[in-house]
Design a protein around this motif. Structure first.
Motif, PDB file in Angstrom:
ATOM      1  N   THR A 117      23.060  19.681   8.972  1.00 40.75           N
ATOM      2  CA  THR A 117      22.474  18.721   8.026  1.00 40.75           C
ATOM      3  C   THR A 117      22.872  17.291   8.376  1.00 40.75           C
ATOM      4  N   THR A 118      24.134  17.121   8.793  1.00 43.96           N
ATOM      5  CA  THR A 118      24.629  15.786   9.165  1.00 43.96           C
ATOM      6  C   THR A 118      23.884  15.253  10.385  1.00 43.96           C
ATOM      7  N   THR A 161      20.915  16.147  11.426  1.00 38.54           N
ATOM      8  CA  THR A 161      19.528  15.877  11.047  1.00 38.54           C
ATOM      9  C   THR A 161      19.426  14.558  10.294  1.00 38.54           C
ATOM     10  N   ALA A 162      20.408  14.264   9.440  1.00 31.05           N
ATOM     11  CA  ALA A 162      20.402  13.007   8.677  1.00 31.05           C
ATOM     12  C   ALA A 162      20.515  11.800   9.605  1.00 31.05           C
ATOM     13  N   TYR A 163      21.423  11.888  10.607  1.00 28.81           N
ATOM     14  CA  TYR A 163      21.563  10.778  11.551  1.00 28.81           C
ATOM     15  C   TYR A 163      20.307  10.612  12.398  1.00 28.81           C
ATOM     16  N   ASN A 185      17.226  11.351  11.508  1.00 32.57           N
ATOM     17  CA  ASN A 185      16.203  10.747  10.653  1.00 32.57           C
ATOM     18  C   ASN A 185      16.492   9.264  10.422  1.00 32.57           C
ATOM     19  N   GLU A 186      17.794   8.924  10.291  1.00 33.16           N
ATOM     20  CA  GLU A 186      18.145   7.521  10.079  1.00 33.16           C
ATOM     21  C   GLU A 186      17.795   6.682  11.314  1.00 33.16           C
TER      22      GLU A 186
END
Length: 435
Positions: free
Chosen positions: A30-31, A33-35, A37-38
């Motif tokens: 999840t981490t 994927t978040a980076y 997307n950012e």
């Protein structure tokens, strides 16, 4: 039990570790994927270009999470990577190449515009707090498992002690019973229902064996006595005639013949009981009209009834039952013979036959001499006679009622007696309608 507890404890620790690993892996994914997307949002908000200031902020934050970000464009050229100063300031890593790496492709409209490479110290990206948490959890589980294991040992020892003590008593008791000692009984002192049930069954077995042993001993004694009496009479009479003390006369020969007949009748009755007790499957059962069967028996006793001027009341229903007519004929004959024998002159006998539910109930009632209360429980025992002297004078051998019970039980029925001394007796036979 201990093996089960140990296995469960190990499984619990393993499952917790496995679930925590999955949690950390999901958190890691999840981490990343978040980076990713950012970075994609940063690219789009910068009009399709990479601004070093925005990427640097993202990379610095990633370092705080234990991740080292290296961003490369579509041509695999480095867009941004942390400087050595920033790298060593935020992490303890000395060689990025030796770390585990995960590469995430950044795509817009299915077109890859860059790729983000994340380096981390282990496969799942455990943080310091993650490692501390899982270690504390494992220590706690190990402590709980050890406590449960200790409690299980205590419980197992307690149960084993409570189980083994009565079981040892039962083994010792059954060995004594097997050797013929029926004097003692097992005490019921456990808290375990199944053990108590076993104790009750074992005690009942001992009681039944004791009762059977006493019955066998008394039966042997009674048979010996019943055989000895006519044999002694015959032997004494023959010796007297052989020695010339008594002349050989027709009257003495008739008396000897009567004793032989009595002896033969006794032996036949003994054989009859043994045959019925061990040959229930040999009963020849057919549909039989019981009311007609009773009438046939009554016709055979008509002269006996008239001789003693006994009044007979006969109340029957027409009942068809599946029975052995010859054996039931013997039951009725023995009961009626007993009633006539012990009913005084001008007495009364009542016979009733009726159907109650799925059973047939036959009662033979008389107002004769009755049976003493102490004799009632034994009246169906072999060779038992409530008044031996009087019975023998009347030709009794104490075996007729034993034959009655044997036949009735062989048919799956029951027989009982209700009697009061000097008032009369009621015999009740209950048989299943369809046997």
């Amino acid at each position: 039990m201990l093996l089960i507890v140990g296995s469960i404890s190990l499984m619990t620790v393993s499952l917790v570790s496995d679930h925590f690993d999955k949690y950390v892996q999901q958190k890691h994914d999840t981490t990343l994927t978040a980076y990713k997307n950012e970075l994609m949002v940063s690219y789009l908000t910068s009009n399709g270009t990479w601004k070093q200031s925005k990427v640097k902020k993202i990379g610095a934050r990633a370092l705080q999470d234990g991740l080292i970000l290296v961003l490369k464009d579509a041509d695999n050229k480095i867009v941004w990577e942390p400087s050595q100063t920033l790298l060593h300031k935020a992490t303890n890593a000395k060689n990025i190449d030796s770390m585990n790496k995960t590469t995430e492709a950044i795509k817009i409209n299915s077109k890859q515009i860059a790729q983000a490479q994340f380096s981390h110290n282990d496969a799942l990206g455990y943080t310091r707090h993650d490692v501390a948490f899982i270690n504390d959890l494992r220590i706690s589980l190990a402590g709980i498992s050890a406590f449960v294991f200790l409690v299980a040992i205590i419980i197992a020892v307690w149960i084993a002690r409570d189980l083994s003590k009565p079981l040892r008593q039962i083994v010792s008791f059954t060995q004594a019973v097997a050797s013929g000692d029926y004097r003692n009984q097992l005490p019921q002192q456990t808290q375990i229902v199944e053990i108590n049930a076993l104790i009750n069954v074992t005690n009942e077995l001992s009681r039944q064996l004791s009762k059977n042993q006493a019955l066998r001993e008394r039966l042997s004694s009674d048979i010996a006595h019943e055989l000895r009496t006519p044999l002694t009479t015959i032997q004494g009479s023959l010796e007297a005639m052989i020695d010339g003390i008594w002349p050989i006369s027709e009257a003495r020969l008739v008396s000897l013949n009567d004793e032989v007949i009595r002896l033969t009748h006794l032996i036949n009755n003994i054989e009859n009981i043994a045959s019925i007790e061990h040959s229930e499957d040999k009963l020849i059962k057919v549909d039989t009209d019981l009311s007609k069967l009773i009438q046939q028996v009554l016709s055979n006793f008509q002269s006996n009834l008239e001789e003693k001027k006994i009044t007979l009341d006969y109340h029957t229903e027409k009942v068809i039952a599946v029975i052995d007519p010859d054996k039931i004929n013997q039951v009725i004959t023995n009961l009626l013979s007993n009633a006539i024998k012990f009913t005084q002159t001008r007495g009364k006998i009542i016979i009733k036959l009726k159907r109650i539910s799925d059973n047939i109930v036959l009662t033979v009632e008389d107002n004769g001499s009755g049976i003493a209360e102490k004799d009632v429980p034994h009246i169906f025992d072999h060779f038992y006679m409530a008044d031996p002297a009087r019975n023998r004078q009347q030709g009794g051998q104490g075996i007729g009622l034993a034959i009655v019970k044997t036949i009735v039980v062989a048919h799956g029925g029951s027989v009982s007696v209700d009697s009061k001394l000097g008032i009369g007796t009621i015999f009740t036979v209950k048989l299943p309608l369809n046997n």
